[in-house]
Design a protein around this motif. Sequence first.
Motif, PDB file in Angstrom:
ATOM      1  N   ARG A  66       0.873  -1.175   0.000  1.00  9.39           N
ATOM      2  CA  ARG A  66       0.000   0.000   0.000  1.00  9.39           C
ATOM      3  C   ARG A  66       0.912   1.229   0.000  1.00  9.39           C
ATOM      4  N   LEU A  67       1.109   1.786  -1.161  1.00 11.21           N
ATOM      5  CA  LEU A  67       2.034   2.901  -1.310  1.00 11.21           C
ATOM      6  C   LEU A  67       1.357   4.221  -0.954  1.00 11.21           C
ATOM      7  N   GLN A  68       2.154   5.112  -0.396  1.00 13.08           N
ATOM      8  CA  GLN A  68       1.648   6.444  -0.083  1.00 13.08           C
ATOM      9  C   GLN A  68       1.782   7.315  -1.326  1.00 13.08           C
ATOM     10  N   SER A  69       0.716   8.030  -1.630  1.00 11.47           N
ATOM     11  CA  SER A  69       0.794   8.912  -2.788  1.00 11.47           C
ATOM     12  C   SER A  69       1.537  10.201  -2.447  1.00 11.47           C
ATOM     13  N   ASP A  70       1.454  10.644  -1.174  1.00 16.48           N
ATOM     14  CA  ASP A  70       2.139  11.867  -0.749  1.00 16.48           C
ATOM     15  C   ASP A  70       2.644  11.675   0.689  1.00 16.48           C
ATOM     16  N   ASP A  74       1.112  13.002   4.361  1.00 16.56           N
ATOM     17  CA  ASP A  74       0.662  12.021   5.350  1.00 16.56           C
ATOM     18  C   ASP A  74       1.342  12.244   6.690  1.00 16.56           C
TER      19      ASP A  74
END
Length: 126
Positions: A66-70, A74
Amino acid sequence: MSEQHPGAQPPPRHELRDISFRAVMAGGLAIGLAVGGLVVVADMLFPQKSLDRLLKPPFPVIAEPRLQSDPAADMAAFAAHERDILNSSGWTDRDRGIGHIPIAQAMQDIADEGIPGWPTGEGVSP
């Protein structure tokens, strides 16, 4: 004795037995032993490879990350949320009667009242 006419064909003949049952069984046994022997040789050369493929997939099943987009946003939102908790009062667990107060007020209360059972440092020479 009968006479044969010129150009006449001899009477047709056929074999009474085409192949023996023993020959068929011996051939089948030989083929079975050869195939079994090859399976044993393959198992010795490649131990458990075929069985492993049958029992589990060829690669481990891993959940997609589950990658963070920003990540920076966050982290900023997380820090702001934690700061809000530190500077507010409310219930942590209402059923058990546990609440929280602002950190500045908690530090002032400890400085004024001390911690029960905590050594005060009186009577200690420098």
